[in-house]
Design a protein around this motif. Structure first.
Motif, short mmCIF file in Angstrom:
data_model
loop_
_atom_site.label_atom_id
_atom_site.label_comp_id
_atom_site.label_asym_id
_atom_site.label_seq_id
_atom_site.Cartn_x
_atom_site.Cartn_y
_atom_site.Cartn_z
N MET A 1 0.84 -1.17 0.00
CA MET A 1 0.00 0.00 0.00
C MET A 1 0.89 1.24 0.00
O MET A 1 1.80 1.35 0.79
N SER A 2 0.60 2.17 -0.91
CA SER A 2 1.43 3.37 -0.99
C SER A 2 1.07 4.34 0.12
O SER A 2 -0.05 4.39 0.60
N GLU A 3 2.06 5.11 0.49
CA GLU A 3 1.86 6.09 1.55
C GLU A 3 1.17 7.31 0.98
O GLU A 3 1.52 7.82 -0.08
N MET A 4 0.14 7.79 1.70
CA MET A 4 -0.60 8.96 1.26
C MET A 4 0.22 10.22 1.56
O MET A 4 0.75 10.37 2.65
N LYS A 5 0.30 11.11 0.58
CA LYS A 5 1.03 12.35 0.77
C LYS A 5 0.05 13.48 1.03
O LYS A 5 -0.91 13.67 0.29
N PHE A 6 0.29 14.22 2.09
CA PHE A 6 -0.54 15.36 2.42
C PHE A 6 0.20 16.63 2.08
O PHE A 6 1.39 16.74 2.31
N ARG A 7 -0.54 17.57 1.51
CA ARG A 7 0.06 18.86 1.15
C ARG A 7 -0.15 19.86 2.28
O ARG A 7 -1.12 19.80 3.01
N ASP A 8 0.75 20.76 2.35
CA ASP A 8 0.62 21.86 3.30
C ASP A 8 -0.43 22.82 2.73
O ASP A 8 -0.26 23.34 1.63
N PRO A 9 -1.53 23.06 3.45
CA PRO A 9 -2.57 23.94 2.96
C PRO A 9 -2.08 25.34 2.63
O PRO A 9 -2.66 26.02 1.79
N SER A 10 -1.01 25.77 3.26
CA SER A 10 -0.51 27.13 2.99
C SER A 10 0.10 27.22 1.59
O SER A 10 0.32 28.31 1.09
N ASP A 11 0.36 26.07 0.94
CA ASP A 11 0.88 26.08 -0.43
C ASP A 11 -0.20 26.40 -1.46
O ASP A 11 0.10 26.70 -2.60
N LEU A 12 -1.45 26.33 -1.05
CA LEU A 12 -2.57 26.58 -1.96
C LEU A 12 -3.30 27.84 -1.52
O LEU A 12 -3.51 28.07 -0.34
N SER A 13 -3.71 28.65 -2.49
CA SER A 13 -4.38 29.89 -2.14
C SER A 13 -5.89 29.74 -2.06
O SER A 13 -6.57 30.58 -1.50
N SER A 14 -6.43 28.64 -2.63
CA SER A 14 -7.89 28.45 -2.59
C SER A 14 -8.24 26.99 -2.83
O SER A 14 -7.41 26.19 -3.26
N LEU A 15 -9.48 26.68 -2.54
CA LEU A 15 -9.99 25.34 -2.85
C LEU A 15 -9.91 25.08 -4.35
O LEU A 15 -9.57 23.98 -4.78
N ASP A 16 -10.20 26.10 -5.14
CA ASP A 16 -10.11 25.96 -6.60
C ASP A 16 -8.70 25.55 -7.02
O ASP A 16 -8.54 24.71 -7.90
N ASP A 17 -7.69 26.12 -6.39
CA ASP A 17 -6.30 25.73 -6.70
C ASP A 17 -6.08 24.25 -6.40
O ASP A 17 -5.46 23.54 -7.19
#
Length: 98
Positions: free
Chosen positions: A1-17
């Motif tokens: 099973m592959s490890e899930m990668k989580f992004r830092d929310p501060s890297d995105l400016s909006s939900l649309d991004d």
């Protein structure tokens, strides 16, 4: 099973991004629109005290088809069917290109 990668929310400016980055923005938007229409139709039926059988009869369709129209998770419904449902509850359906 592959490890899930989580992004830092501060890297995105909006939900649309976020949705654009994952390539799912259009699909998510269409699903949300269909869900809202289904909920609005159910509310209009409640306001008019309409039963499923009564609405299906006025639409000249089956209860099974009406259940698909009213199911927020069902997306294989034609614009013509949605328009007929809207008309029966005294509403209209507006579709536009943006």
């Amino acid at each position: 099973m592959s490890e899930m990668k989580f992004r830092d929310p501060s890297d995105l400016s909006s939900l649309d991004d976020f949705l654009d980055e994952d390539g799912i923005r259009e699909e998510v938007t269409l699903r949300a629109i269909k869900s809202v229409i289904a909920l609005q139709l159910r509310q209009a039926m409640t306001d008019r005290k309409m039963t499923l059988s009564g609405m299906a009869a006025e639409m000249d369709t089956s209860r099974a088809q009406l259940n698909r129209v009213l199911d927020p998770e069902e997306f294989n419904v034609t614009l013509e069917t949605l328009s007929r449902a809207a008309k029966v509850v005294g509403r209209g359906l507006k579709v536009e290109l943006v």
